[in-house]
Design a protein around this motif. Structure first.
Motif, PDB file in Angstrom:
ATOM      1  N   GLU A  53       9.316   9.952  -8.458  1.00 10.61           N
ATOM      2  CA  GLU A  53       9.814   8.842  -9.248  1.00 10.61           C
ATOM      3  C   GLU A  53      11.023   8.165  -8.818  1.00 10.61           C
ATOM      4  O   GLU A  53      11.072   7.087  -8.762  1.00 10.61           O
ATOM      5  CB  GLU A  53       9.935   9.213 -10.735  1.00 10.61           C
ATOM      6  CG  GLU A  53      10.454   8.401 -11.666  1.00 10.61           C
ATOM      7  CD  GLU A  53      10.733   8.837 -12.930  1.00 10.61           C
ATOM      8  OE1 GLU A  53      11.429   8.189 -13.730  1.00 10.61           O
ATOM      9  OE2 GLU A  53      10.328  10.067 -13.285  1.00 10.61           O
ATOM     10  N   ARG A  54      12.169   8.885  -8.172  1.00 11.43           N
ATOM     11  CA  ARG A  54      13.292   8.256  -7.844  1.00 11.43           C
ATOM     12  C   ARG A  54      12.888   7.322  -6.520  1.00 11.43           C
ATOM     13  O   ARG A  54      13.435   5.998  -6.503  1.00 11.43           O
ATOM     14  CB  ARG A  54      14.270   9.158  -7.302  1.00 11.43           C
ATOM     15  CG  ARG A  54      15.472   8.700  -6.935  1.00 11.43           C
ATOM     16  CD  ARG A  54      16.570   9.816  -6.672  1.00 11.43           C
ATOM     17  NE  ARG A  54      16.531  10.985  -8.025  1.00 11.43           N
ATOM     18  CZ  ARG A  54      16.056  12.186  -7.489  1.00 11.43           C
ATOM     19  NH1 ARG A  54      15.818  12.436  -6.123  1.00 11.43           N
ATOM     20  NH2 ARG A  54      16.100  12.970  -8.492  1.00 11.43           N
ATOM     21  N   GLN A  55      11.979   7.822  -5.630  1.00  5.93           N
ATOM     22  CA  GLN A  55      11.592   6.948  -4.610  1.00  5.93           C
ATOM     23  C   GLN A  55      10.693   6.016  -5.087  1.00  5.93           C
ATOM     24  O   GLN A  55      10.878   4.674  -4.221  1.00  5.93           O
ATOM     25  CB  GLN A  55      10.876   7.783  -3.470  1.00  5.93           C
ATOM     26  CG  GLN A  55      11.666   9.060  -2.916  1.00  5.93           C
ATOM     27  CD  GLN A  55      10.913  10.059  -2.200  1.00  5.93           C
ATOM     28  OE1 GLN A  55      10.102   9.432  -1.229  1.00  5.93           O
ATOM     29  NE2 GLN A  55      10.921  11.226  -2.364  1.00  5.93           N
TER      30      GLN A  55
ATOM     31  N   LEU B 100      10.608  -0.002  -5.663  1.00  7.73           N
ATOM     32  CA  LEU B 100      10.367  -1.175  -6.637  1.00  7.73           C
ATOM     33  C   LEU B 100      11.558  -2.162  -6.377  1.00  7.73           C
ATOM     34  O   LEU B 100      11.521  -3.372  -6.487  1.00  7.73           O
ATOM     35  CB  LEU B 100      10.242  -0.819  -8.010  1.00  7.73           C
ATOM     36  CG  LEU B 100       8.880  -0.006  -8.543  1.00  7.73           C
ATOM     37  CD1 LEU B 100       8.989   0.373 -10.016  1.00  7.73           C
ATOM     38  CD2 LEU B 100       7.857  -1.196  -8.404  1.00  7.73           C
ATOM     39  N   GLY B 101      12.727  -1.667  -6.528  1.00 10.38           N
ATOM     40  CA  GLY B 101      14.094  -2.341  -6.428  1.00 10.38           C
ATOM     41  C   GLY B 101      14.050  -2.804  -4.953  1.00 10.38           C
ATOM     42  O   GLY B 101      14.451  -4.357  -4.863  1.00 10.38           O
ATOM     43  N   ARG B 102      13.562  -2.597  -3.901  1.00  9.72           N
ATOM     44  CA  ARG B 102      13.571  -2.958  -2.659  1.00  9.72           C
ATOM     45  C   ARG B 102      12.742  -4.257  -2.601  1.00  9.72           C
ATOM     46  O   ARG B 102      13.048  -5.376  -1.779  1.00  9.72           O
ATOM     47  CB  ARG B 102      13.103  -1.866  -1.459  1.00  9.72           C
ATOM     48  CG  ARG B 102      13.264  -2.593  -0.056  1.00  9.72           C
ATOM     49  CD  ARG B 102      12.670  -1.641   0.945  1.00  9.72           C
ATOM     50  NE  ARG B 102      11.167  -1.627   0.789  1.00  9.72           N
ATOM     51  CZ  ARG B 102      10.417  -2.489   1.404  1.00  9.72           C
ATOM     52  NH1 ARG B 102      10.956  -3.291   2.072  1.00  9.72           N
ATOM     53  NH2 ARG B 102       9.254  -2.352   1.191  1.00  9.72           N
ATOM     54  N   LEU B 103      11.507  -4.217  -3.450  1.00  6.31           N
ATOM     55  CA  LEU B 103      10.443  -5.194  -3.157  1.00  6.31           C
ATOM     56  C   LEU B 103      11.043  -6.298  -4.304  1.00  6.31           C
ATOM     57  O   LEU B 103      10.114  -7.346  -4.364  1.00  6.31           O
ATOM     58  CB  LEU B 103       9.403  -4.951  -3.669  1.00  6.31           C
ATOM     59  CG  LEU B 103       8.668  -3.807  -2.447  1.00  6.31           C
ATOM     60  CD1 LEU B 103       7.402  -3.103  -3.269  1.00  6.31           C
ATOM     61  CD2 LEU B 103       8.209  -4.537  -1.467  1.00  6.31           C
TER      62      LEU B 103
ATOM     63  N   ILE C  13       0.817  -1.278  -0.105  1.00  5.56           N
ATOM     64  CA  ILE C  13      -0.074   0.071  -0.227  1.00  5.56           C
ATOM     65  C   ILE C  13       0.919   1.231  -0.138  1.00  5.56           C
ATOM     66  O   ILE C  13       0.480   2.261  -0.636  1.00  5.56           O
ATOM     67  CB  ILE C  13      -0.998   0.109   1.107  1.00  5.56           C
ATOM     68  CG1 ILE C  13      -2.130  -1.319   0.905  1.00  5.56           C
ATOM     69  CG2 ILE C  13      -1.790   1.224   1.298  1.00  5.56           C
ATOM     70  CD1 ILE C  13      -2.782  -1.449  -0.237  1.00  5.56           C
ATOM     71  N   PRO C  14       2.052   1.544   0.765  1.00  6.67           N
ATOM     72  CA  PRO C  14       2.826   2.536   0.387  1.00  6.67           C
ATOM     73  C   PRO C  14       3.310   2.687  -0.780  1.00  6.67           C
ATOM     74  O   PRO C  14       2.960   4.034  -1.067  1.00  6.67           O
ATOM     75  CB  PRO C  14       4.017   2.348   1.728  1.00  6.67           C
ATOM     76  CG  PRO C  14       3.338   1.470   2.695  1.00  6.67           C
ATOM     77  CD  PRO C  14       2.454   0.642   2.092  1.00  6.67           C
ATOM     78  N   LEU C  15       3.673   1.889  -1.502  1.00  3.49           N
ATOM     79  CA  LEU C  15       4.001   2.048  -3.016  1.00  3.49           C
ATOM     80  C   LEU C  15       2.895   2.646  -3.754  1.00  3.49           C
ATOM     81  O   LEU C  15       2.900   3.198  -4.370  1.00  3.49           O
ATOM     82  CB  LEU C  15       4.385   0.677  -3.558  1.00  3.49           C
ATOM     83  CG  LEU C  15       4.798   0.853  -4.971  1.00  3.49           C
ATOM     84  CD1 LEU C  15       5.896   1.958  -5.523  1.00  3.49           C
ATOM     85  CD2 LEU C  15       5.416  -0.465  -5.499  1.00  3.49           C
ATOM     86  N   THR C  16       1.482   2.072  -3.550  1.00  2.00           N
ATOM     87  CA  THR C  16       0.405   2.129  -4.242  1.00  2.00           C
ATOM     88  C   THR C  16      -0.044   3.708  -4.024  1.00  2.00           C
ATOM     89  O   THR C  16      -0.322   4.404  -4.777  1.00  2.00           O
ATOM     90  CB  THR C  16      -0.996   1.473  -3.705  1.00  2.00           C
ATOM     91  OG1 THR C  16      -0.371   0.112  -3.706  1.00  2.00           O
ATOM     92  CG2 THR C  16      -1.902   1.797  -4.511  1.00  2.00           C
TER      93      THR C  16
END
Length: 352
Positions: A322-324, A329-332, A227-230
């Motif tokens: 966008e950078r964050q 995405l990389g962390r996941l 959800i945070p990414l969403t």
């Protein structure tokens, strides 16, 4: 006349018999015309791509995925019908908005009806999830997760509360939309934090419905909170949309030139421009006028560009968000579909 009146001699008895619907396919078709009209001209299909992207992690069974995609589409397009009325929009996806063709009353009723159709689809989702819970102890037959046994008790989103999950997010969506309308109609400029929180509710609401349904039905990564990414994607998308509305020629073709100014909307660049020079009321006065002519709009855009540098600021914020998102995405574990969405949404500089 007597023949017609005689039909009602035993009318009550007909109401006591087995209930049967007299609703016809022709009536359904007529009722759904505004919805059919808007869906016949699809947009960027970003929502379907987001579903595809998150499903790379979550591996939702196909039968559930079909229902979730349908529910998300129903909510999305119904909300657009209402949004266009509330914003008094003229164009949607390059064609006249539905209520300009079918009228406001019919379009509102259709949109509300479609919301209930979405809830009806949720019942199908509940039944398939319940069956899967009952067989969760048996070996999965899905090709790509053949050796996994999903523990539904470990899902972050409870599978037994799908109605409550959807209802809570619809309330958030309407709260966000409500604030947006209140600020516009009372000519009250929000703070930047207020605006971002409103966007998290308004734009993020539909995305969270979609991702939470995916998480509830997931077969893999069931204990990871997406959800945070969403929320980040939703906020990024809306701020980008605000930027493009005032800067993109493509948006002019699809929605009209600088429609946010015509709607009197406090979008992200506009909020920055007002707060950057609060003693100068030019932008506030332009919003109050709800300008239709290009001259006043061009003046406001040039002011935001040259005087307050609000487009530069907005672009800098977009780059940080966008950078964050890419870091997350990389962390996941990476996600080529969601990365491709960010690639497509990336903005380098002013578009005109």
């Amino acid at each position: 006349m007597k023949t017609n009146v005689d039909r009602y001699d035993n009318f009550f008895s007909t109401l006591c018999g087995p209930s049967s619907s007299t609703w016809t396919k022709a009536q359904e078709f007529a009722l759904l015309e505004p919805y059919t009209y808007i869906t016949a001209n699809p947009g960027k299909e970003i929502l379907n791509k987001i579903i595809e992207g998150f499903n790379l992690w979550l591996n939702v069974p196909k039968e559930n995925l079909v229902v979730i995609t349908r529910v998300a589409g129903l909510f999305h397009n119904a909300s657009l019908l209402i949004d266009d009325i509330e914003d008094d929009s003229q164009l949607r996806r390059g064609i006249p908005v539905a209520h300009k063709i079918y009228g406001v009353p019919q379009t509102i009723n259709t949109a509300n009806y479609v919301y209930f159709l979405a809830y009806q689809e949720l019942s199908a989702l509940r039944s398939t999830v319940r069956r899967r819970i009952c067989t969760a102890g048996t070996k999965s037959t899905s090709d790509h997760i053949a050796d996994e046994k999903p523990d539904f008790t470990q899902h972050i989103i409870p599978v037994h509360d799908l109605d409550l999950v959807v209802n809570a997010e619809l309330m958030s969506l309407h709260r966000g939309q409500g604030l947006d309308i209140i600020w516009r109609d009372t000519l009250r400029c929000p703070t930047e934090d207020e605006y971002v929180n409103m966007v998290k509710d308004k734009t993020g609401g539909l995305l969270r419905i979609t991702v939470k349904l995916l998480m509830a039905c997931a077969m893999t990564n069931t204990n990871i909170d997406y959800i945070p990414l969403t929320n980040l994607i939703g906020i990024y998308y809306q701020i980008r949309d605000d930027y493009m509305n005032l800067q993109s020629n493509q948006y002019t073709d699809n929605k009209g030139f600088a429609e946010d100014l015509s709607e009197g909307k406090f979008s992200f660049p506009i909020v920055h421009g007002i707060l950057e020079k609060p003693e100068d009321r030019q932008i506030m006065n332009v919003l109050q006028k709800r300008p239709k002519s290009p001259a006043l709009k061009h003046h406001a855009i040039n002011y935001l560009k040259d005087t307050t540098r609000s487009f530069d600021y907005t672009l800098a914020v977009l780059q940080k968000l966008e950078r964050q998102a890419r870091v997350e995405l990389g962390r996941l574990g990476g996600n080529p579909v969601l990365s491709a969405i960010l690639d497509k949404l990336h903005v380098d500089a002013l578009c005109p």
